[in-house]
Design a protein around this motif. Structure first.
Motif, PDB file in Angstrom:
ATOM      1  N   ALA A   1      45.596  38.451  38.713  1.00 31.64           N
ATOM      2  CA  ALA A   1      46.809  38.366  37.890  1.00 31.64           C
ATOM      3  C   ALA A   1      46.706  37.257  36.842  1.00 31.64           C
ATOM      4  CB  ALA A   1      48.028  38.142  38.787  1.00 31.64           C
ATOM      5  N   LEU A   2      46.143  36.111  37.229  1.00 33.06           N
ATOM      6  CA  LEU A   2      46.064  34.987  36.287  1.00 33.06           C
ATOM      7  C   LEU A   2      45.171  35.281  35.079  1.00 33.06           C
ATOM      8  CD1 LEU A   2      46.029  31.845  38.604  1.00 33.06           C
ATOM      9  CD2 LEU A   2      47.894  32.719  37.193  1.00 33.06           C
ATOM     10  N   PRO A   3      43.914  35.685  35.272  1.00 35.65           N
ATOM     11  CA  PRO A   3      43.086  35.954  34.089  1.00 35.65           C
ATOM     12  C   PRO A   3      43.578  37.148  33.281  1.00 35.65           C
ATOM     13  CG  PRO A   3      41.912  36.568  36.090  1.00 35.65           C
ATOM     14  CD  PRO A   3      43.127  35.814  36.524  1.00 35.65           C
ATOM     15  N   ALA A   4      44.079  38.175  33.961  1.00 39.64           N
ATOM     16  CA  ALA A   4      44.568  39.332  33.219  1.00 39.64           C
ATOM     17  C   ALA A   4      45.785  38.958  32.381  1.00 39.64           C
ATOM     18  CB  ALA A   4      44.913  40.460  34.188  1.00 39.64           C
ATOM     19  N   GLY A   5      46.699  38.194  32.974  1.00 44.79           N
ATOM     20  CA  GLY A   5      47.883  37.764  32.226  1.00 44.79           C
ATOM     21  C   GLY A   5      47.531  36.845  31.079  1.00 44.79           C
ATOM     22  N   ALA A   6      46.606  35.910  31.313  1.00 48.57           N
ATOM     23  CA  ALA A   6      46.208  34.980  30.252  1.00 48.57           C
ATOM     24  C   ALA A   6      45.507  35.718  29.119  1.00 48.57           C
ATOM     25  CB  ALA A   6      45.303  33.899  30.827  1.00 48.57           C
ATOM     26  N   ALA A   7      44.619  36.671  29.478  1.00 45.32           N
ATOM     27  CA  ALA A   7      43.909  37.426  28.438  1.00 45.32           C
ATOM     28  C   ALA A   7      44.880  38.267  27.618  1.00 45.32           C
ATOM     29  CB  ALA A   7      42.857  38.313  29.087  1.00 45.32           C
ATOM     30  N   ALA A   8      45.836  38.899  28.288  1.00 47.78           N
ATOM     31  CA  ALA A   8      46.815  39.708  27.565  1.00 47.78           C
ATOM     32  C   ALA A   8      47.650  38.848  26.624  1.00 47.78           C
ATOM     33  CB  ALA A   8      47.718  40.436  28.565  1.00 47.78           C
ATOM     34  N   LEU A   9      48.017  37.667  27.071  1.00 51.85           N
ATOM     35  CA  LEU A   9      48.817  36.774  26.233  1.00 51.85           C
ATOM     36  C   LEU A   9      48.040  36.318  25.001  1.00 51.85           C
ATOM     37  CD1 LEU A   9      51.397  35.147  25.796  1.00 51.85           C
ATOM     38  CD2 LEU A   9      50.407  33.335  27.224  1.00 51.85           C
TER      39      LEU A   9
ATOM     40  N   GLY B   1      37.275  39.294  23.835  1.00 50.20           N
ATOM     41  CA  GLY B   1      37.130  40.464  24.694  1.00 50.20           C
ATOM     42  C   GLY B   1      36.107  40.270  25.790  1.00 50.20           C
ATOM     43  N   VAL B   2      34.953  39.710  25.432  1.00 50.79           N
ATOM     44  CA  VAL B   2      33.900  39.505  26.434  1.00 50.79           C
ATOM     45  C   VAL B   2      34.322  38.449  27.454  1.00 50.79           C
ATOM     46  CG1 VAL B   2      31.502  38.822  26.774  1.00 50.79           C
ATOM     47  CG2 VAL B   2      32.130  40.212  24.798  1.00 50.79           C
ATOM     48  N   ALA B   3      34.984  37.390  26.995  1.00 47.92           N
ATOM     49  CA  ALA B   3      35.460  36.363  27.927  1.00 47.92           C
ATOM     50  C   ALA B   3      36.522  36.932  28.870  1.00 47.92           C
ATOM     51  CB  ALA B   3      36.028  35.178  27.143  1.00 47.92           C
ATOM     52  N   ALA B   4      37.406  37.776  28.348  1.00 45.61           N
ATOM     53  CA  ALA B   4      38.422  38.404  29.202  1.00 45.61           C
ATOM     54  C   ALA B   4      37.777  39.326  30.230  1.00 45.61           C
ATOM     55  CB  ALA B   4      39.419  39.181  28.341  1.00 45.61           C
ATOM     56  N   LEU B   5      36.734  40.050  29.806  1.00 40.55           N
ATOM     57  CA  LEU B   5      36.023  40.925  30.740  1.00 40.55           C
ATOM     58  C   LEU B   5      35.374  40.111  31.852  1.00 40.55           C
ATOM     59  CD1 LEU B   5      33.988  44.039  30.083  1.00 40.55           C
ATOM     60  CD2 LEU B   5      32.775  42.133  31.123  1.00 40.55           C
ATOM     61  N   ALA B   6      34.751  38.985  31.500  1.00 43.06           N
ATOM     62  CA  ALA B   6      34.100  38.138  32.500  1.00 43.06           C
ATOM     63  C   ALA B   6      35.123  37.591  33.501  1.00 43.06           C
ATOM     64  CB  ALA B   6      33.359  36.992  31.825  1.00 43.06           C
ATOM     65  N   ALA B   7      36.273  37.149  32.990  1.00 43.16           N
ATOM     66  CA  ALA B   7      37.295  36.611  33.883  1.00 43.16           C
ATOM     67  C   ALA B   7      37.850  37.683  34.805  1.00 43.16           C
ATOM     68  CB  ALA B   7      38.424  35.994  33.057  1.00 43.16           C
ATOM     69  N   THR B   8      37.970  38.911  34.298  1.00 48.22           N
ATOM     70  CA  THR B   8      38.448  40.008  35.138  1.00 48.22           C
ATOM     71  C   THR B   8      37.416  40.368  36.202  1.00 48.22           C
ATOM     72  OG1 THR B   8      39.697  40.879  33.255  1.00 48.22           O
ATOM     73  CG2 THR B   8      39.338  42.361  35.106  1.00 48.22           C
ATOM     74  N   ALA B   9      36.156  40.453  35.797  1.00 44.65           N
ATOM     75  CA  ALA B   9      35.101  40.767  36.770  1.00 44.65           C
ATOM     76  C   ALA B   9      34.962  39.686  37.820  1.00 44.65           C
ATOM     77  CB  ALA B   9      33.769  40.962  36.037  1.00 44.65           C
ATOM     78  N   ALA B  10      35.211  38.435  37.441  1.00 45.56           N
ATOM     79  CA  ALA B  10      35.069  37.319  38.381  1.00 45.56           C
ATOM     80  C   ALA B  10      36.142  37.339  39.461  1.00 45.56           C
ATOM     81  CB  ALA B  10      35.133  35.996  37.623  1.00 45.56           C
ATOM     82  N   ALA B  11      37.186  38.160  39.280  1.00 46.18           N
ATOM     83  CA  ALA B  11      38.236  38.225  40.301  1.00 46.18           C
ATOM     84  C   ALA B  11      37.778  38.993  41.535  1.00 46.18           C
ATOM     85  CB  ALA B  11      39.491  38.875  39.714  1.00 46.18           C
ATOM     86  N   ALA B  12      36.869  39.955  41.354  1.00 43.55           N
ATOM     87  CA  ALA B  12      36.471  40.808  42.477  1.00 43.55           C
ATOM     88  C   ALA B  12      35.757  40.057  43.602  1.00 43.55           C
ATOM     89  CB  ALA B  12      35.614  41.963  41.972  1.00 43.55           C
ATOM     90  N   PRO B  13      34.770  39.179  43.306  1.00 39.23           N
ATOM     91  CA  PRO B  13      34.083  38.497  44.405  1.00 39.23           C
ATOM     92  C   PRO B  13      34.983  37.613  45.267  1.00 39.23           C
ATOM     93  CG  PRO B  13      32.793  38.365  42.393  1.00 39.23           C
ATOM     94  CD  PRO B  13      34.135  38.889  42.011  1.00 39.23           C
ATOM     95  N   GLN B  14      36.201  37.350  44.818  1.00 46.94           N
ATOM     96  CA  GLN B  14      37.098  36.540  45.636  1.00 46.94           C
ATOM     97  C   GLN B  14      37.509  37.251  46.915  1.00 46.94           C
ATOM     98  OE1 GLN B  14      40.300  34.767  43.304  1.00 46.94           O
ATOM     99  NE2 GLN B  14      38.990  34.711  41.505  1.00 46.94           N
ATOM    100  N   VAL B  15      37.325  38.564  46.967  1.00 43.37           N
ATOM    101  CA  VAL B  15      37.632  39.287  48.208  1.00 43.37           C
ATOM    102  C   VAL B  15      36.612  38.973  49.294  1.00 43.37           C
ATOM    103  CG1 VAL B  15      38.689  41.151  46.881  1.00 43.37           C
ATOM    104  CG2 VAL B  15      36.316  41.380  47.640  1.00 43.37           C
ATOM    105  N   LEU B  16      35.500  38.313  48.931  1.00 42.76           N
ATOM    106  CA  LEU B  16      34.498  37.931  49.925  1.00 42.76           C
ATOM    107  C   LEU B  16      34.941  36.740  50.753  1.00 42.76           C
ATOM    108  CD1 LEU B  16      31.270  38.251  47.731  1.00 42.76           C
ATOM    109  CD2 LEU B  16      32.139  39.884  49.411  1.00 42.76           C
ATOM    110  N   GLU B  17      36.019  36.080  50.338  1.00 49.07           N
ATOM    111  CA  GLU B  17      36.552  34.967  51.128  1.00 49.07           C
ATOM    112  C   GLU B  17      36.983  35.491  52.489  1.00 49.07           C
ATOM    113  OE1 GLU B  17      37.365  31.135  52.003  1.00 49.07           O
ATOM    114  OE2 GLU B  17      36.585  31.813  50.073  1.00 49.07           O
ATOM    115  N   ASP B  18      36.361  34.979  53.545  1.00 50.68           N
ATOM    116  CA  ASP B  18      36.607  35.500  54.893  1.00 50.68           C
ATOM    117  C   ASP B  18      36.804  34.327  55.847  1.00 50.68           C
ATOM    118  OD1 ASP B  18      36.911  37.775  56.557  1.00 50.68           O
ATOM    119  OD2 ASP B  18      34.909  37.470  57.368  1.00 50.68           O
ATOM    120  N   PRO B  19      37.973  33.687  55.804  1.00 47.97           N
ATOM    121  CA  PRO B  19      38.179  32.487  56.623  1.00 47.97           C
ATOM    122  C   PRO B  19      38.100  32.743  58.118  1.00 47.97           C
ATOM    123  CG  PRO B  19      40.240  33.224  55.650  1.00 47.97           C
ATOM    124  CD  PRO B  19      39.150  34.003  54.995  1.00 47.97           C
ATOM    125  N   ALA B  20      38.320  33.987  58.517  1.00 50.51           N
ATOM    126  CA  ALA B  20      38.295  34.304  59.956  1.00 50.51           C
ATOM    127  C   ALA B  20      36.948  34.887  60.376  1.00 50.51           C
ATOM    128  CB  ALA B  20      39.422  35.277  60.296  1.00 50.51           C
TER     129      ALA B  20
END
Length: 215
Positions: A23-31, A48-67
């Motif tokens: 939500a943060l990078p997508a909202g910032a890029a849209a603004l 455009g390329v920076a916005a794409l990189a920030a959007t793609a960088a959101a996906a690996p955050q699902v690898l966070e596995d505290p449990a």
């Protein structure tokens, strides 16, 4: 803890996904894109390329596995947990980019299309999955940094390196790049038990008897 069957995994998985990371990078890029367009000027390719990189960088955050250590003995392994998160997250990521792209990308910029987005996302996931083999706690951070680093290096060397350089392989061949990176991620998430590994058993009765005789 019984394994989650059917669609019972959806609700707890939705709560585990860090939606703010998208939500943060997508909202910032849209603004930024909206402000640039309101100013009456065209959107630079850099945006455009920076916005794409920030959007793609959101996906690996699902690898966070505290449990991870708590759930490692459970039949639902890390690969399945990450797969469930990606199954829910990736469609939202694509929708977010489809909505944001018209604001930050001018027509003709192939580097900021859906194909390179998926390729760059897969590269970040592959790096994070490899890091999870060594340090599970760093998987999300490493995976998030890789898409940003790839685009930063590309922009820094854009005028010094030929366009056919390997830096643009995720733009020129997004499907092949995504497939290779996805395979790397899939193999990296393989649990030790899936390759025939069995936990070590305690010494048998004969060993214990022999030890007691020696003592």
């Amino acid at each position: 803890m019984p394994p989650l069957t059917g669609a019972a995994w959806v609700r707890p998985t939705l709560r585990l996904i860090p939606w703010w990371g998208l939500a943060l990078p997508a909202g910032a890029a849209a603004l930024v894109g909206l402000l640039v367009r309101l100013a009456g000027s065209g959107v630079p390719d850099l945006v455009g390329v920076a916005a794409l990189a920030a959007t793609a960088a959101a996906a690996p955050q699902v690898l966070e596995d505290p449990a991870h250590h708590l759930l490692s003995p459970v039949p639902q392994g890390l690969r399945r947990r990450v797969g469930h998160r990606l199954l829910l997250f990736l469609p939202v990521l694509l929708v977010a980019w489809v909505l944001v792209a018209p604001l930050v990308v001018d027509g003709g910029d192939s580097a900021a299309s859906v194909g390179p987005l998926l390729a760059l996302t897969a590269i970040g996931l592959a790096g994070g999955c490899l890091a999870a083999r060594v340090r599970p706690g760093l998987a999300a951070a490493v995976g998030t940094a890789i898409p940003l680093g790839v685009v930063a290096i590309r922009l820094a060397l854009e005028d010094r390196v030929a366009r056919a350089d390997i830096l643009d392989v995720w733009i020129d061949h997004p499907r092949a790049t995504a497939m290779v990176a996805g395979l790397v991620c899939l193999v990296s998430l393989r649990e030790p038990g899936s390759s025939g590994f069995r936990p070590a058993r305690g010494p048998g009765p004969s060993v214990i008897r022999a030890a007691s005789e020696v003592v």
